[in-house]
Design a protein around this motif. Structure first.
Motif, PDB file in Angstrom:
ATOM      1  N   ILE A 149       0.824  -1.201   0.000  1.00 25.17           N
ATOM      2  CA  ILE A 149       0.000   0.000   0.000  1.00 25.17           C
ATOM      3  C   ILE A 149       0.864   1.258   0.000  1.00 25.17           C
ATOM      4  N   PHE A 150       0.550   2.140  -0.950  1.00 18.05           N
ATOM      5  CA  PHE A 150       1.168   3.462  -1.038  1.00 18.05           C
ATOM      6  C   PHE A 150       0.092   4.499  -0.728  1.00 18.05           C
ATOM      7  N   ALA A 151       0.416   5.463   0.098  1.00 20.36           N
ATOM      8  CA  ALA A 151      -0.503   6.567   0.384  1.00 20.36           C
ATOM      9  C   ALA A 151       0.068   7.835  -0.235  1.00 20.36           C
ATOM     10  N   TYR A 152      -0.721   8.485  -1.079  1.00 21.20           N
ATOM     11  CA  TYR A 152      -0.325   9.743  -1.711  1.00 21.20           C
ATOM     12  C   TYR A 152      -1.201  10.849  -1.128  1.00 21.20           C
ATOM     13  N   TYR A 153      -0.573  11.678  -0.314  1.00 18.44           N
ATOM     14  CA  TYR A 153      -1.317  12.727   0.388  1.00 18.44           C
ATOM     15  C   TYR A 153      -1.176  14.043  -0.353  1.00 18.44           C
ATOM     16  N   CYS A 154      -2.305  14.635  -0.729  1.00 21.25           N
ATOM     17  CA  CYS A 154      -2.264  15.873  -1.505  1.00 21.25           C
ATOM     18  C   CYS A 154      -2.918  17.031  -0.764  1.00 21.25           C
ATOM     19  N   GLY A 155      -3.042  16.911   0.555  1.00 20.18           N
ATOM     20  CA  GLY A 155      -3.618  17.987   1.346  1.00 20.18           C
ATOM     21  C   GLY A 155      -2.557  18.899   1.919  1.00 20.18           C
ATOM     22  N   ASN A 156      -2.986  19.769   2.819  1.00 19.82           N
ATOM     23  CA  ASN A 156      -2.065  20.690   3.464  1.00 19.82           C
ATOM     24  C   ASN A 156      -1.177  19.952   4.458  1.00 19.82           C
ATOM     25  N   VAL A 157       0.015  20.483   4.674  1.00 26.53           N
ATOM     26  CA  VAL A 157       0.969  19.863   5.593  1.00 26.53           C
ATOM     27  C   VAL A 157       0.394  19.885   7.001  1.00 26.53           C
ATOM     28  N   ARG A 158       0.481  18.738   7.691  1.00 29.92           N
ATOM     29  CA  ARG A 158      -0.030  18.615   9.058  1.00 29.92           C
ATOM     30  C   ARG A 158       1.130  18.393  10.015  1.00 29.92           C
ATOM     31  N   LYS A 159       1.181  19.164  11.074  1.00 31.95           N
ATOM     32  CA  LYS A 159       2.260  18.997  12.049  1.00 31.95           C
ATOM     33  C   LYS A 159       1.890  17.971  13.118  1.00 31.95           C
ATOM     34  N   THR A 160       0.691  18.032  13.607  1.00 34.94           N
ATOM     35  CA  THR A 160       0.211  17.063  14.599  1.00 34.94           C
ATOM     36  C   THR A 160      -1.142  16.554  14.145  1.00 34.94           C
ATOM     37  N   ASP A 161      -1.244  15.268  13.931  1.00 35.49           N
ATOM     38  CA  ASP A 161      -2.486  14.671  13.437  1.00 35.49           C
ATOM     39  C   ASP A 161      -2.428  13.182  13.741  1.00 35.49           C
ATOM     40  N   SER A 162      -3.197  12.743  14.728  1.00 36.77           N
ATOM     41  CA  SER A 162      -3.109  11.346  15.178  1.00 36.77           C
ATOM     42  C   SER A 162      -3.582  10.373  14.107  1.00 36.77           C
ATOM     43  N   THR A 163      -4.603  10.750  13.348  1.00 38.01           N
ATOM     44  CA  THR A 163      -5.095   9.859  12.294  1.00 38.01           C
ATOM     45  C   THR A 163      -4.054   9.698  11.204  1.00 38.01           C
TER      46      THR A 163
END
Length: 681
Positions: free
Chosen positions: A292-306
């Motif tokens: 599984i590859f995850a391609y994240y195209c949202g805003n940069v997150r500094k703290t995010d448990s999910t």
């Protein structure tokens, strides 16, 4: 926005260019050429010095405002925002009619946190350009859109709506302002959403709405497909240059023991309803079967448990931030992805154009968007049999593959201790109807049904998720006009996700919206043990809640019509024993229901991945069916504007067939596999 000049043969070095600038012997055109060359070579400081010198020694030049403008652009790129603002203001003082400077100055002020000053700057230009030529009208349109965008982000929705309406009326053929305008009216529960205007026809308004906004407006799956098709073409724009992206053939994987490489692409792999839904699924994928590859195209997150959990669950995490669409597609190709899953669709921060480069042999829509993509490159759609029964596949351009329930959940999500009714501001002895869907899903007919329910059950209240205070008051006013005391509407403040799920369960009955029903919100309600009453329609969005209720093992909570919905909501208040039976049924099936069988869901997804891979290897990958969608759009627009909220499937199809026959009589329509089928002999 910048002012550019095509490079000339000027080869002046920086020192000689500076000397020429000081001696007023460097023309504006040569200035632009040399500065552009320096900036392109990474020498932006040198370009800045050149502009600074030129404007200092050429103050009598009639085109100096252009130099100040480009000087501001370079300063902005160097991070000197104050210097850029000063240069832009000088540009405007020299030429008050130079629109790009007004636009960029507003943007610079916005970026500096000066929202009020930015809006004021744009308004000045907007007011000054009411009676100007086509170019100025275009600039005015851009300024009005900018004002609307910034005010919306700032939470000033009525002001944003007013600005966007001006932009829309100025250029109704351009859809962006109209899209945001209609969406804002939905969020504010301003009915009718498509309000009459002396400058924009109802048809133009309908043309402007996005496919997602349409889901909240009409239960019309054929027009929804045609709208997605048209909206997709707008989003993609001109066909991308595919010369450097030759179509990849399927790699031989079936029967080889090799793992499939599966990519999930989304801006919502984070603390978001989609992130919550997919988190455990990703954790449960068989690592021996799929990589599984995850391609994240949202805003940069500094703290995010999910997001942290997702990163730990997948084999490879790729952040696409900073990559353009072509570069992102190249990265996916380099990763040799076999199956690429679009988990955004046409939602916020989607990167749909990446898929247009066809970076994987198989492209799938799943989990993020309530409907068909209507695109030439989404070949499959994963859903379930309730959401898309076989007879409804005509409303989808993709080949439909099915799982048991289209709403994954995360069984590991934290849930706080259940509060008392007093803790959440509810009366202890009232029957509490609840609906925690977003305000944009509440329509005038939907709210009227709720008022009919409250009128028939004097001891009840309606518990809603709060909107802006103006919106809350608008709903209170509608309630009063309906003969229902506004005090019976109780608005729940925003809460953390664990606290929100915990508090839902203190209500008695969840009332779904129509035509866009609850999605993850319904799953949250079921998780908390709260029965959900829903009225399935025909579109994906209108059937989603019914799928969740069915998967929870309580199909008796599905209503057949608006009248049935109202009658049963009233009946449950009057016969609370029957409602208690539903609640007990939900609790009894909690751990065994289809809704919570996430290991089974992960396994089924992998089976589908391998099925798609096999079809691809055999050359059987489906081709999206886009036939006649332009005609269905025209016919569908007529159908939707007739404003029929709810009707049975047969009546709905007959309305389309009647209009299609009229079109065919005027200009023959080629037969297709949807509604306009060749007559049987």
């Amino acid at each position: 926005m910048t002012v550019t000049h095509a490079p000339t043969s000027t080869e002046a070095s920086t020192p000689s260019a500076l000397e020429l600038a000081r001696s007023q012997q460097l023309s504006l055109m040569d200035l632009l050429s040399v500065a552009e060359t320096l900036a392109a070579a990474g020498q932006k400081e040198a370009a800045s010095d050149l502009y600074k010198t030129w404007v200092a020694f050429n103050d009598s030049n009639p085109t100096i405002h252009l130099a100040y403008f480009n000087y501001a652009v370079i300063l902005g790129q160097l991070g000197d925002r104050a210097g850029a603002i000063q240069a832009l203001r000088t540009c405007i003082r020299i030429d008050p009619n130079f629109a790009p400077a007004h636009i960029n100055l507003g943007r610079a002020l916005e970026d500096s946190g000066q929202i009020g000053a930015a809006v004021e700057q744009w308004w000045k230009y907007a007011e000054a350009t009411k009676q100007l030529d086509a170019e100025a009208i275009g600039h005015r349109h851009m300024v009005l859109q900018n004002i609307g965008r910034v005010l919306e982000v700032a939470g000033k929705l009525p002001e944003a709506e007013a600005s966007l309406l001006q932009a829309f009326e100025l250029k109704p053929e351009l859809p962006e302002a109209g899209q945001h305008w209609a969406s804002l009216r939905q969020k504010q529960c301003k009915w009718p959403v498509l309000a009459p205007s002396s400058h924009v026809s109802m048809r133009k308004m309908l043309d402007s709405v996005s496919s997602l906004t349409l889901s909240c407006y009409a239960d019309d799956p054929m027009f929804q497909l045609a709208k997605a098709y048209r909206y997709g073409k707008t989003v993609i724009g001109t066909r991308p240059d595919l010369s450097k992206f030759p179509r990849k053939q399927a790699r031989k994987k079936v029967g080889t023991g090799q793992r499939l490489r599966v990519g999930y692409l989304s801006s919502d792999l984070r603390d978001h309803a989609v992130g919550f839904a997919l988190c455990e699924v990703l954790e449960l994928h068989d690592r021996d079967s799929v990589e599984i590859f995850a391609y994240y195209c949202g805003n940069v997150r500094k703290t995010d448990s999910t997001q942290a959990r997702i990163k730990a669950a997948v084999h490879t995490w790729r952040d696409l931030h900073g990559l353009d669409d072509a570069s992102a597609a190249s990265l996916i190709i380099a990763d040799e992805i076999d199956i690429l899953i679009d988990v955004n669709g046409y939602t916020k921060d989607a990167r749909t154009r990446i898929f247009a480069y066809r970076p994987a042999p198989v492209i799938v829509s799943f989990c993020g968007y309530p409907g068909s993509m209507g695109s030439p490159f989404h070949q499959y759609l994963i859903s379930d049999a309730h959401m898309i029964p076989p007879e409804n596949e005509i409303y989808y351009s993709e080949k439909v593959l099915r799982i048991a329930c289209d709403q994954p959940i995360d069984r590991k999500r934290l849930i706080a201790d259940r509060p008392s009714r007093a803790d959440v501001g509810l009366p202890e002895d009232a029957f509490v109807y609840a609906s925690f869907n977003g305000m944009q899903k509440i329509t005038a007919p939907c709210f009227a049904r709720w008022m009919a329910i409250l009128s028939a059950t004097p001891g009840s209240v309606l518990w809603l998720l709060t909107g802006d205070e103006d919106v809350n008051q608008r709903l209170r006013d509608v309630a009063e006009r309906s003969g229902v005391s506004s005090s019976r509407l109780i608005f729940a403040p925003k809460a953390t996700n664990p606290e929100h799920i915990a508090r839902i369960g203190v209500a008695d009955l969840f009332l779904d919206t129509f035509p866009y029903g609850a999605h993850s919100t319904a799953a949250d309600a079921i998780t908390s043990g709260l029965p959900v009453l829903t009225m399935p329609g025909k579109t994906f969005a209108a059937r989603f809640c019914g799928s969740i209720v069915n998967a929870a093992g309580v199909p008796e909570m599905l209503c057949s019509s608006p009248d049935d919905y109202v009658a049963r909501a009233i009946g449950f208040e009057r016969d609370r024993t029957s409602l208690l039976k539903v609640r007990k049924s939900i609790a009894r099936q909690r751990e065994t229901s289809t809704l919570r069988d996430i290991p089974g869901l992960a396994k089924r997804l992998e089976e589908l991945f391998w099925q798609m891979q096999g079809e691809c290897e055999r050359g059987e990958t489906p081709v999206p069916d886009l036939s006649n969608l332009d005609i269905y759009y025209e016919v569908g627009a007529e159908v939707v504007l007739e404003n029929i909220e709810f009707e049975d499937e047969e009546s709905y199809r007959n309305r389309y067939l009647k209009k299609l026959a009229q079109w065919h009589d005027y200009a023959p329509i080629p037969y297709d596999n949807r509604l306009w089928r060749r007559p049987s002999k």
